[in-house]
Design an enzyme around this catalytic site. Sequence first.
Site: not given
Ligand code: DX5
Ligand code: ZN
Length: 228
Positions: A36, A177
Amino acid sequence: MNKIFISPSILSANFSTLGKEIQNVLKAGADIIHFDAMDNHYVPNLTFGPIVLESIRRYPILAPIDVHIMAKPVDNLIPLFAKAGATSITIHPESTYHLDRTLDIIKENGCKVGLAINPSLSVNIIDNVIDKLDLILLMSVNPGFPAQKFILNTFKKIFEVKKKINSIEKKIYISVDGGVKFCHIQPLLRSGVNILVIGSYIFNNINSKSIIKKIKNEIKNFKNISIV
Ligand code: DX5
Ligand code: ZN
């Protein structure tokens, strides 16, 4: 039956031992690393860029890496992430004035092409570019932070995207996601999701390996159920 991919989001990993953390989840059976990249402009958070990706590749990490870019402007970053070792690059339509061109830049740089759709955005955004996509990433939280609550309306959007994909010849993966936990896995698989992006649920656990194994088992259960 399509393969289901587990994609740990390293946003919740321990950055002081990042290479090792990634190696651990891959050894436990994860398939695609989710990276990310945030800029404190398109989203209100700041993470890592191509230099970090490059050092992950040098560790070495050979598995596929999907670079989810949450940065605006985005076009100039694409060649940098491609050169640093991205397998696929997933961008947000609001991060570019000329979406069609931006998707071309990803492909020209040798990466699979991903488009991310925020919770408030209609899935119709894909209509005029669907033939260019390899991956559609449905955001089930607003982008910017880990460990947020899964937005249930995502299921409706998975259904809509699935319908659009079924109407064309090309194989396009659906990824979800944000906020994904154990309880979401069966419903997501039943809806037709191919890639499960999971961050805090994996890395905030003392034993990320055992969580991956638990997720893998749940995927196996799903396959068994659906064959019957
Ligand atoms: C949020 C990111 C995600 C996040 C997901 O903006 O794009 O990829 O890291 O993490 P969790 O599973 O903790 O929501
Ligand atoms: Zn992400």
